[in-house]
Design a protein around this motif. Structure first.
Motif, PDB file in Angstrom:
ATOM      1  N   LYS A  67     -23.464  31.474 -26.110  1.00  0.00           N
ATOM      2  CA  LYS A  67     -22.061  31.047 -25.992  1.00  0.00           C
ATOM      3  C   LYS A  67     -21.831  30.269 -24.687  1.00  0.00           C
ATOM      4  CE  LYS A  67     -20.706  33.059 -29.826  1.00  0.00           C
ATOM      5  NZ  LYS A  67     -20.585  32.246 -31.044  1.00  0.00           N
ATOM      6  N   GLU A  68     -22.838  30.281 -23.806  1.00  0.00           N
ATOM      7  CA  GLU A  68     -22.729  29.571 -22.524  1.00  0.00           C
ATOM      8  C   GLU A  68     -23.180  28.106 -22.632  1.00  0.00           C
ATOM      9  OE1 GLU A  68     -21.940  30.932 -19.077  1.00  0.00           O
ATOM     10  OE2 GLU A  68     -20.757  32.041 -20.547  1.00  0.00           O
ATOM     11  N   VAL A  69     -23.671  27.696 -23.812  1.00  0.00           N
ATOM     12  CA  VAL A  69     -24.044  26.288 -24.008  1.00  0.00           C
ATOM     13  C   VAL A  69     -22.758  25.474 -24.125  1.00  0.00           C
ATOM     14  CG1 VAL A  69     -25.157  24.614 -25.546  1.00  0.00           C
ATOM     15  CG2 VAL A  69     -26.239  26.833 -25.125  1.00  0.00           C
ATOM     16  N   ALA A  70     -22.619  24.455 -23.254  1.00  0.00           N
ATOM     17  CA  ALA A  70     -21.371  23.682 -23.198  1.00  0.00           C
ATOM     18  C   ALA A  70     -21.484  22.314 -23.856  1.00  0.00           C
ATOM     19  CB  ALA A  70     -20.935  23.504 -21.747  1.00  0.00           C
ATOM     20  N   GLY A  71     -22.683  21.715 -23.774  1.00  0.00           N
ATOM     21  CA  GLY A  71     -22.788  20.345 -24.278  1.00  0.00           C
ATOM     22  C   GLY A  71     -24.202  19.983 -24.698  1.00  0.00           C
ATOM     23  N   ILE A  72     -24.287  19.014 -25.610  1.00  0.00           N
ATOM     24  CA  ILE A  72     -25.569  18.508 -26.095  1.00  0.00           C
ATOM     25  C   ILE A  72     -25.565  16.988 -25.959  1.00  0.00           C
ATOM     26  CG2 ILE A  72     -27.086  18.268 -28.120  1.00  0.00           C
ATOM     27  CD1 ILE A  72     -25.829  20.878 -29.207  1.00  0.00           C
ATOM     28  N   GLY A  73     -26.633  16.444 -25.373  1.00  0.00           N
ATOM     29  CA  GLY A  73     -26.772  14.987 -25.248  1.00  0.00           C
ATOM     30  C   GLY A  73     -28.149  14.565 -25.737  1.00  0.00           C
ATOM     31  N   PHE A  74     -28.322  13.267 -25.933  1.00  0.00           N
ATOM     32  CA  PHE A  74     -29.545  12.766 -26.558  1.00  0.00           C
ATOM     33  C   PHE A  74     -30.186  11.633 -25.753  1.00  0.00           C
ATOM     34  CE2 PHE A  74     -26.349  13.904 -29.704  1.00  0.00           C
ATOM     35  CZ  PHE A  74     -27.002  14.831 -30.490  1.00  0.00           C
ATOM     36  N   GLY A  75     -31.500  11.549 -25.905  1.00  0.00           N
ATOM     37  CA  GLY A  75     -32.236  10.319 -25.642  1.00  0.00           C
ATOM     38  C   GLY A  75     -33.032  10.107 -26.916  1.00  0.00           C
ATOM     39  N   GLY A  76     -33.266   8.882 -27.323  1.00  0.00           N
ATOM     40  CA  GLY A  76     -33.966   8.747 -28.599  1.00  0.00           C
ATOM     41  C   GLY A  76     -34.743   7.465 -28.730  1.00  0.00           C
ATOM     42  N   GLN A  77     -35.781   7.526 -29.557  1.00  0.00           N
ATOM     43  CA  GLN A  77     -36.539   6.315 -29.885  1.00  0.00           C
ATOM     44  C   GLN A  77     -35.551   5.262 -30.385  1.00  0.00           C
ATOM     45  OE1 GLN A  77     -38.464   6.324 -33.816  1.00  0.00           O
ATOM     46  NE2 GLN A  77     -38.520   8.561 -33.759  1.00  0.00           N
ATOM     47  N   MET A  78     -35.703   4.051 -29.893  1.00  0.00           N
ATOM     48  CA  MET A  78     -34.734   2.996 -30.197  1.00  0.00           C
ATOM     49  C   MET A  78     -35.125   2.201 -31.444  1.00  0.00           C
ATOM     50  SD  MET A  78     -33.960   1.651 -26.314  1.00  0.00           S
ATOM     51  CE  MET A  78     -32.681   0.480 -26.803  1.00  0.00           C
ATOM     52  N   HIS A  79     -34.196   1.379 -31.910  1.00  0.00           N
ATOM     53  CA  HIS A  79     -34.429   0.311 -32.903  1.00  0.00           C
ATOM     54  C   HIS A  79     -34.661   0.781 -34.335  1.00  0.00           C
ATOM     55  CE1 HIS A  79     -34.979  -1.902 -29.190  1.00  0.00           C
ATOM     56  NE2 HIS A  79     -36.135  -1.355 -28.955  1.00  0.00           N
ATOM     57  N   GLY A  80     -34.870   2.068 -34.567  1.00  0.00           N
ATOM     58  CA  GLY A  80     -35.181   2.537 -35.917  1.00  0.00           C
ATOM     59  C   GLY A  80     -34.002   2.342 -36.869  1.00  0.00           C
ATOM     60  N   LEU A  81     -34.301   2.062 -38.130  1.00  0.00           N
ATOM     61  CA  LEU A  81     -33.250   1.872 -39.134  1.00  0.00           C
ATOM     62  C   LEU A  81     -33.130   3.119 -40.013  1.00  0.00           C
ATOM     63  CD1 LEU A  81     -31.169   0.152 -40.682  1.00  0.00           C
ATOM     64  CD2 LEU A  81     -33.069  -0.732 -42.064  1.00  0.00           C
TER      65      LEU A  81
END
Length: 485
Positions: A67-81
């Motif tokens: 319950k202490e998790v406040a946020g989720i963010g991403f980095g990701g492989q680019m350009h994929g369709l």
């Protein structure tokens, strides 16, 4: 509070759990398959990304109060369709960044639409890995599937959609689609027309730290998280890695030695080089960046060691290398074709200059040097724009090698700053989540607070001079062989 960074990579998803102070509490990695249905094609199943990300988050948070998790963010492989139909079903496997099937479409865009127009519309020209050529390929080769498209998204945005229901992307990742007007941070009407897509098929645009929604109740319940967990837009992997390494603000540089290799230069001002040899993209800190991207970097060394030498002991292969700047063997690192600065999907890897006394160590050294020379090609473009870079951060799997860092420092004549913690895009994703949850005022503040330099590899004048001579020879090899590829 805790923040989760999800780095959706090509071979695995890497998840990182971070406290507000920047302390890393846990890291989990989950692999998924990569498919090569035809030579030069590269695909993945988006459902695999989501399934492994969910399993990864459960494992990542097993020892904390969820319950202490406040946020989720991403980095990701680019350009994929990634394409979804009106029922949110995936229409076909995702076509990835390193897929080379779109040569015809890329040539059409660059030659018939014209590089000048593309640069005017998007600040970039077409590369085989970009998303717009893939859309054109699908339109031509899979018209029935193309007609079903309701949503077009990038890999990490599929995760955000599954978690929050928000059809979103961020401007750094969208910059690599060839559909974004980078200067004005909005979709290009001209490019949508060229590709035959409507704006409602494209995700809503956000800055990387902005909140796009909260977790769906079903997802929150499955994970044991609060429904109030904020999901932020995140960034393309290179921009996220730059946040993670503190490459934010004006005139900062980061070199990444991952599967692909990049040189990333942050800038307050928008700029484009006249030959479009470097990508001109939006940055995750709200400004811009220039980026040179080579398609094979640490993967060259992995291929050489594992496939050719049949070993996974990279350190043992590098141990005998002690004469830098004197190797007569050269390696062109174009195993998957090349992007920056040559933009040639047909380019291939080449060893050059072997003789009867060339050793296994010479060949290994040539691979490491070839990647460094390839990155130097992009640095030279930046220097031609009057950008003065004296030092760089370094990240990625290849950065674990002291020898490779020394080669980079001397080939590029840059001070190479080594960070205490180098977790790349997953760290950047967690930091963006912290900004989105108002734990920090902006990306530049958190970037500068958390990037601790613990060592600097200094270039040595004598070695720099030797490598300058080698580099001038290296530069002549690609033009000499270009017509043979």
């Amino acid at each position: 509070m805790y923040y989760i960074g999800i780095d959706l990579g090509t071979s695995a998803v890497k998840l990182l759990l971070m406290e507000e102070s920047g302390k890393i509490c846990n890291i989990v990695s989950k692999e998924y398959p990569l498919f090569f249905p035809h030579p030069g094609w590269s695909e993945q199943n988006p459902q695999d990304w989501f399934a492994q990300s969910m399993e990864g988050m459960k494992e990542l948070t097993k020892d904390i109060d969820r319950k202490e998790v406040a946020g989720i963010g991403f980095g990701g492989q680019m350009h994929g369709l990634v394409t979804l139909d009106e029922n949110d079903q995936v229409i076909r496997p995702a076509i990835l960044w390193n897929d080379g099937r779109t040569q015809e479409e890329t040539e059409y865009l660059n030659n018939e639409i014209g590089k000048n127009k593309l640069s005017e519309y998007t600040a970039n020209i077409a590369f085989a890995g970009f998303t717009a050529p893939k859309i054109l390929w699908m339109k031509k080769n899979e018209p029935d599937k193309f007609a079903r498209i309701a949503k077009i998204m990038l890999p990490k945005d599929y995760l955000a959609y599954c978690l929050s229901g928000s059809f979103c992307t961020d401007v750094s990742d969208a910059s690599g689609m060839l559909l974004l007007d980078v200067k004005n941070r909005c979709w290009s009407k001209e490019m949508m027309e060229i590709c035959g897509v409507k704006e409602e098929q494209l995700p809503k645009l956000y800055e990387s730290w902005q909140v796009v929604g909260t977790l769906k109740k079903s997802i929150a319940d499955e994970l044991g998280f609060s429904e109030n967990v904020k999901v932020v837009a995140g960034a393309g992997d290179n921009a996220a890695a730059a946040v993670g390494t503190g490459t934010v603000g004006d005139g900062q540089c980061n070199i990444s030695l991952g599967t692909s290799g990049t040189i990333f230069i942050s800038s307050k001002d928008f700029g484009v080089d006249e030959n479009n040899a470097l990508h001109s993209f939006c940055h995750a800190d709200g400004s811009y960046h220039l980026m040179g991207c080579m398609l094979s970097a640490a993967s060259c060394n992995k291929w050489w060691a594992e496939e050719i030498l049949q070993t996974k002991d990279f350190a043992a292969e590098q141990a005998p290398i002690n004469k830098l700047g004197e190797n007569r063997v050269f390696f062109l690192p174009y195993l998957m074709g090349e992007r920056s600065p040559h933009n040639n999907p047909d380019a291939r890897g080449v060893f050059f200059g072997m003789s009867m006394d060339s050793t296994r160590a010479d060949m290994t050294q040539a691979v490491l040097e070839g990647v460094a020379f390839g990155l130097r090609d992009s640095l030279e473009v930046a220097r031609s724009l009057g950008i003065k870079i004296e030092r760089t951060k370094i990240c990625g799997g290849g950065a674990k090698s002291p020898l490779w860092k020394k080669i980079i420092a001397n080939v590029m004549n840059l001070k190479v700053d080594v960070l205490e913690v180098e977790e790349g895009p997953s760290m950047g994703g967690a930091m963006l989540a912290a900004v989105g949850c108002d734990a920090y005022p902006d990306v530049e503040t958190i970037g500068k607070k958390m990037a601790h330099v613990v060592d600097t590899v200094e270039p040595e004048p004598e070695l720099v001079a030797k490598y300058e001579e080698r580099y001038q020879k290296f530069r002549k090899l690609y033009p000499a062989m270009k017509d043979l590829f």
